[in-house]
Design a protein around this motif. Structure first.
Motif, PDB file in Angstrom:
ATOM      1  N   SER A  83      47.503  33.035  47.357  1.00  0.00           N
ATOM      2  CA  SER A  83      47.767  31.598  47.426  1.00  0.00           C
ATOM      3  C   SER A  83      48.721  31.262  46.283  1.00  0.00           C
ATOM      4  O   SER A  83      48.907  32.056  45.353  1.00  0.00           O
ATOM      5  CB  SER A  83      46.460  30.800  47.311  1.00  0.00           C
ATOM      6  OG  SER A  83      45.734  31.193  46.166  1.00  0.00           O
ATOM      7  N   GLN A 138      48.732  33.171  42.605  1.00  0.00           N
ATOM      8  CA  GLN A 138      47.400  33.342  42.051  1.00  0.00           C
ATOM      9  C   GLN A 138      46.971  34.804  42.213  1.00  0.00           C
ATOM     10  O   GLN A 138      47.822  35.674  42.423  1.00  0.00           O
ATOM     11  CB  GLN A 138      46.466  32.335  42.708  1.00  0.00           C
ATOM     12  CG  GLN A 138      46.945  30.910  42.374  1.00  0.00           C
ATOM     13  CD  GLN A 138      46.119  29.816  43.004  1.00  0.00           C
ATOM     14  OE1 GLN A 138      46.032  29.713  44.217  1.00  0.00           O
ATOM     15  NE2 GLN A 138      45.525  28.982  42.173  1.00  0.00           N
ATOM     16  N   LYS A 164      37.583  28.922  54.195  1.00  0.00           N
ATOM     17  CA  LYS A 164      38.372  30.150  54.197  1.00  0.00           C
ATOM     18  C   LYS A 164      39.284  30.214  55.418  1.00  0.00           C
ATOM     19  O   LYS A 164      39.181  29.405  56.334  1.00  0.00           O
ATOM     20  CB  LYS A 164      37.464  31.379  54.176  1.00  0.00           C
ATOM     21  CG  LYS A 164      36.642  31.548  55.455  1.00  0.00           C
ATOM     22  CD  LYS A 164      35.654  32.698  55.338  1.00  0.00           C
ATOM     23  CE  LYS A 164      34.747  32.722  56.540  1.00  0.00           C
ATOM     24  NZ  LYS A 164      33.605  33.614  56.367  1.00  0.00           N
ATOM     25  N   PRO A 212      39.752  33.096  50.921  1.00  0.00           N
ATOM     26  CA  PRO A 212      39.205  31.760  50.632  1.00  0.00           C
ATOM     27  C   PRO A 212      40.259  30.654  50.654  1.00  0.00           C
ATOM     28  O   PRO A 212      41.412  30.884  50.307  1.00  0.00           O
ATOM     29  CB  PRO A 212      38.609  31.912  49.230  1.00  0.00           C
ATOM     30  CG  PRO A 212      39.300  33.091  48.625  1.00  0.00           C
ATOM     31  CD  PRO A 212      39.659  34.003  49.775  1.00  0.00           C
ATOM     32  N   ASN A 213      39.841  29.465  51.052  1.00  0.00           N
ATOM     33  CA  ASN A 213      40.687  28.267  50.983  1.00  0.00           C
ATOM     34  C   ASN A 213      40.556  27.748  49.550  1.00  0.00           C
ATOM     35  O   ASN A 213      39.795  26.826  49.269  1.00  0.00           O
ATOM     36  CB  ASN A 213      40.202  27.241  52.015  1.00  0.00           C
ATOM     37  CG  ASN A 213      41.072  25.999  52.071  1.00  0.00           C
ATOM     38  OD1 ASN A 213      41.998  25.822  51.284  1.00  0.00           O
ATOM     39  ND2 ASN A 213      40.765  25.122  53.010  1.00  0.00           N
ATOM     40  N   ARG A 214      41.268  28.380  48.641  1.00  0.00           N
ATOM     41  CA  ARG A 214      41.117  28.134  47.202  1.00  0.00           C
ATOM     42  C   ARG A 214      41.416  26.695  46.805  1.00  0.00           C
ATOM     43  O   ARG A 214      40.846  26.176  45.859  1.00  0.00           O
ATOM     44  CB  ARG A 214      42.036  29.069  46.412  1.00  0.00           C
ATOM     45  CG  ARG A 214      41.631  30.518  46.486  1.00  0.00           C
ATOM     46  CD  ARG A 214      42.671  31.387  45.820  1.00  0.00           C
ATOM     47  NE  ARG A 214      42.220  32.772  45.706  1.00  0.00           N
ATOM     48  CZ  ARG A 214      43.042  33.774  45.429  1.00  0.00           C
ATOM     49  NH1 ARG A 214      44.338  33.556  45.265  1.00  0.00           N
ATOM     50  NH2 ARG A 214      42.570  35.002  45.341  1.00  0.00           N
ATOM     51  N   HIS A 215      42.336  26.044  47.517  1.00  0.00           N
ATOM     52  CA  HIS A 215      42.717  24.673  47.162  1.00  0.00           C
ATOM     53  C   HIS A 215      41.864  23.634  47.890  1.00  0.00           C
ATOM     54  O   HIS A 215      42.016  22.440  47.656  1.00  0.00           O
ATOM     55  CB  HIS A 215      44.186  24.404  47.505  1.00  0.00           C
ATOM     56  CG  HIS A 215      45.142  25.395  46.910  1.00  0.00           C
ATOM     57  ND1 HIS A 215      45.174  25.708  45.577  1.00  0.00           N
ATOM     58  CD2 HIS A 215      46.109  26.156  47.485  1.00  0.00           C
ATOM     59  CE1 HIS A 215      46.114  26.609  45.350  1.00  0.00           C
ATOM     60  NE2 HIS A 215      46.694  26.902  46.492  1.00  0.00           N
TER      61      HIS A 215
END
Length: 128
Positions: A57, A64, A90, A104-107
């Motif tokens: 991401s 990252q 995610k 993962p959907n980190r944001h």
């Protein structure tokens, strides 16, 4: 053959179906989903020269921590179909052989407007 779309409107529960032909001489390709080229929720990048799929991401143009999956069911010169499913926490990428890569959907994005497809994948079709 790069593609960029700025009004995708992908939300949790949506699946992006991608079909394309991989160039015979490519080192890889990437599919990027996010808000812009500077802010990516998912960078999906099969690399033939390393025999790996790299996911990452990007936040404010800074990469990252990358996730590497050594399962690479893509082949140069072949036509492929795979699915990118957006869940609330995610992304789940279903590869042509049934293997899944989760990232993962980190944001915590609730809406993906931006997609770019870069490198050695010639799009045949994609559908949200």
């Amino acid at each position: 053959g790069n593609i960029e779309i700025l009004n995708l409107n992908m939300k949790p529960g949506n699946t992006l179906k991608v079909k394309g032909k991989i160039s015979a001489d490519t080192v890889g390709f990437s599919i990027n989903l996010g808000c812009s080229s500077r802010d990516l929720a998912l960078h999906f990048n099969p690399r033939f020269n390393e025999s790996v799929i790299v996911c990452n991401s990007k936040c404010s143009d800074s990469w990252q921590t990358e996730h590497r999956d050594r399962h690479l069911p893509f082949f140069r010169g072949s036509t492929v179909k795979f699915f990118i499913e957006m869940l609330s926490d995610k992304f789940r990428v279903k590869l042509p052989d049934g293997h899944e890569v989760c990232f993962p959907n980190r944001h915590g994005y609730r809406n993906i407007n931006y997609i770019s497809i870069v490198g050695g994948l010639k799009m045949i079709s994609f559908k949200l």
